[in-house]
Design an enzyme around this catalytic site. Structure first.
Site, PDB file in Angstrom:
ATOM      1  N   SER A 106       1.239   6.511   2.528  1.00  0.00           N
ATOM      2  CA  SER A 106       1.971   7.462   3.375  1.00  0.00           C
ATOM      3  C   SER A 106       3.247   7.963   2.712  1.00  0.00           C
ATOM      4  CB  SER A 106       2.337   6.808   4.707  1.00  0.00           C
ATOM      5  OG  SER A 106       1.189   6.328   5.351  1.00  0.00           O
ATOM      6  N   GLN A 116       0.838  -1.207   0.000  1.00  0.00           N
ATOM      7  CA  GLN A 116       0.000   0.000   0.000  1.00  0.00           C
ATOM      8  C   GLN A 116       0.872   1.257   0.000  1.00  0.00           C
ATOM      9  OE1 GLN A 116      -2.423   0.252   3.535  1.00  0.00           O
ATOM     10  NE2 GLN A 116      -3.603   1.986   2.796  1.00  0.00           N
ATOM     11  N   GLY A 117       0.868   2.000  -1.099  1.00  0.00           N
ATOM     12  CA  GLY A 117       1.694   3.199  -1.219  1.00  0.00           C
ATOM     13  C   GLY A 117       0.895   4.462  -0.980  1.00  0.00           C
ATOM     14  N   SER A 122      -4.010   6.998  13.434  1.00  0.00           N
ATOM     15  CA  SER A 122      -3.576   7.146  14.829  1.00  0.00           C
ATOM     16  C   SER A 122      -4.779   7.379  15.761  1.00  0.00           C
ATOM     17  CB  SER A 122      -2.595   8.322  14.944  1.00  0.00           C
ATOM     18  OG  SER A 122      -3.308   9.523  14.720  1.00  0.00           O
ATOM     19  N   ASN A 123      -4.532   7.234  17.067  1.00  0.00           N
ATOM     20  CA  ASN A 123      -5.588   7.470  18.064  1.00  0.00           C
ATOM     21  C   ASN A 123      -6.236   8.841  17.898  1.00  0.00           C
ATOM     22  OD1 ASN A 123      -5.381   5.039  19.310  1.00  0.00           O
ATOM     23  ND2 ASN A 123      -4.528   5.819  21.239  1.00  0.00           N
ATOM     24  N   GLU A 124      -5.391   9.855  17.685  1.00  0.00           N
ATOM     25  CA  GLU A 124      -5.933  11.218  17.611  1.00  0.00           C
ATOM     26  C   GLU A 124      -6.875  11.349  16.415  1.00  0.00           C
ATOM     27  OE1 GLU A 124      -2.719  10.473  18.062  1.00  0.00           O
ATOM     28  OE2 GLU A 124      -2.503  11.120  20.142  1.00  0.00           O
ATOM     29  N   SER A 169       4.513  -1.249   4.234  1.00  0.00           N
ATOM     30  CA  SER A 169       4.637  -2.611   4.753  1.00  0.00           C
ATOM     31  C   SER A 169       4.803  -3.604   3.609  1.00  0.00           C
ATOM     32  CB  SER A 169       3.389  -3.004   5.544  1.00  0.00           C
ATOM     33  OG  SER A 169       3.206  -2.147   6.634  1.00  0.00           O
ATOM     34  N   GLU A 180     -10.707  -1.721   5.341  1.00  0.00           N
ATOM     35  CA  GLU A 180      -9.659  -2.264   6.198  1.00  0.00           C
ATOM     36  C   GLU A 180     -10.295  -2.937   7.414  1.00  0.00           C
ATOM     37  OE1 GLU A 180      -6.738   0.748   6.678  1.00  0.00           O
ATOM     38  OE2 GLU A 180      -5.194  -0.639   7.326  1.00  0.00           O
TER      39      GLU A 180
END
Ligand code: FAD
Length: 411
Positions: A132, A129-130, A390-392, A164, A247
């Protein structure tokens, strides 16, 4: 959960197939692989994944017309639970099977479906997966990797990061800016790019676990055919949001069985080390058990319920407030709640494991001084609250979609 007779029969079939086949050359693979341990027995796990495919045990939820099994949600859940219960090895093809495949089914041309879906079903091609980039993580709309059409080819220049399994992937789905001068979420396209070519350099990133599961990927004039844009050129943001929305899904139930096994192992360790007699640790272990029950109840109510969840993934500044084609009937925040629950729970379990191990958690036993499984789990689980959004970012989605709070200020 009460099972219908058909589901009970399916469970028995899966259970006995796994018992019979996780033997011989595959017997040693039990428990291998997974987050933080992707390096373990990779070639053997690939062979195992192809063995699953030959038995019709990949792409269970895909429509039959696209090479899948067209199984119900409950049967997919059963498969993942039985798979985890048997301690079967982590599959190596999940990015193609769970992310790209459903997106090709939803947005692909007939030619793209014919070209890519069969090889995902048979695990003949692996994907990465490209999305980020160094300047575009949570804020995915800041993607700067650019592609321009040159005759029959897209020519791609830029850098992706945290990719990844790029070092083993045959193909990458790349979110790229195809309209020069465009900003934010407009002018992006989802390109399907072959990894094995001169214009692509993959550099492993060494993690604090000592292993390298993700990579930097450099595109320096890399090429892909003009026809390999998924969805319309310029409409990549919509395609990317759909992909982030698919996902996890039913795989979450297998993940929870894996968590249960880790917790059981930790309880056994606490008995062994005497930590189980410590009132504070007993309290934390009981809380961990309750947390897992809460997670399962929530997942049953949402993932398997009528209001299936949507986007839990990275959602940039243009993301949290809007809903893509992956939207289910809920508020769109259900997947974010589940992501927060499991990520925090698992990170907490890693911390608890270190407390239960006590001073032993700080040393590596013998040469070659490798990490033990608890130390590895503690270190890798720090990433749980980052990847997949992320959590935020998850809390931002919950604030806006579930609670109706004002939208976060955007640049
Ligand atoms: C193990 C692992 C595997 C990964 N695999 C892949 C992969 O295969 N492909 C891929 O494309 N990416 C992958 N990623 C990248 C992952 O999606 C990003 O790390 C994630 O989206 C966060 O982006 P970032 O690292 O750039 O952090 P940033 O976006 O720079 O965030 C830094 C900090 O700021 C906070 N923050 C950012 N924006 C906001 C906001 N609006 N409000 C409040 N706080 C905010 C974040 O929560 C975080 O704490 C992976 C990451 C990990 C850890």
């Amino acid at each position: 959960m009460d099972l219908s007779p058909q589901d009970a029969e399916f469970r028995d079939q899966v259970r006995s197939w796994l018992a019979k086949n996780l033997a011989g050359r595959f017997a040693g693979l039990r428990g291998a692989g997974g987050p933080g341990r992707e390096h373990e027995s990779f070639d053997e796990r690939l062979a195992w994944n192809r063995h699953l495919a030959a038995a019709g045990l990949t792409c269970l939820g895909w429509p039959v017309a696209h090479g899948g099994r067209g199984l119900s949600l409950s049967q997919q859940m059963i498969f993942h639970e039985e798979y985890a219960r048997a301690d079967a090895p982590a599959r190596v093809s999940h990015i193609g099977e769970e992310l790209l495949g459903p997106t090709v089914i939803a947005f692909g041309t007939d030619a793209q479906r014919r070209r890519f879906l069969p090889n995902i079903v048979t695990v003949s091609e692996l994907w990465c997966q490209g999305f980020s980039e160094p300047g575009a993580g949570s804020d995915l709309a800041s993607v700067a990797t650019a592609a321009r059409l040159d005759g029959n080819y897209w020519v791609i220049t830029g850098q992706k990061t945290w990719t990844s399994l790029a070092h083993v992937a045959d193909w990458c789905f790349v979110l790229a800016r195809t309209q020069a001068g465009s900003r934010r979420s407009s002018g992006l396209s989802m390109l399907l790019v072959p990894m094995r070519q001169d214009g692509i350099t993959v550099r492993p990133i060494r993690q604090m676990t000592g292993t390298s599961e993700f990579n930097e990927v450099y595109f320096d004039g890399a090429r892909t055919e003009a026809s390999l844009v998924l969805g319309e050129a310029g409409d990549g943001w919509r395609v990317a949001r759909f992909l982030l929305g698919v996902e996890r899904g039913t795989a979450t139930f297998g993940q929870q069985i894996g968590f249960r096994r880790e917790l059981d192992g930790l309880i056994a360790l606490a008995r062994q080390t005497g930590a189980a007699a410590n009132p504070l640790l007993r309290d934390k272990i009981a809380r961990a058990w309750i947390g897992l029950e809460v997670m399962r109840a929530y997942a049953l109510d949402t993932v398997a319920g009528p209001d299936a969840p949507v986007a839990a993934g990275a959602a940039g500044s243009d993301g949290p407030g809007s809903s893509g084609p992956g939207s289910g009937g809920g508020t769109g925040a259900e997947a974010s709640v589940l992501k927060l629950l499991w990520a925090n729970w698992h990170r907490g379990l890693g911390e608890l494991a270190m407390e239960v191990q006590g001073a032993a958690s700080m040393v590596a036993d013998d040469a070659p001084y490798d990490l033990d499984s608890w130390q590895r789990m503690f270190l890798f689980s720090r990433a749980d609250t980052i990847y997949g959004g992320s959590n935020e970012i998850q809390r931002g989605i919950i604030a806006e979609r579930a609670l109706g709070l004002p939208r976060q200020a955007r640049a």
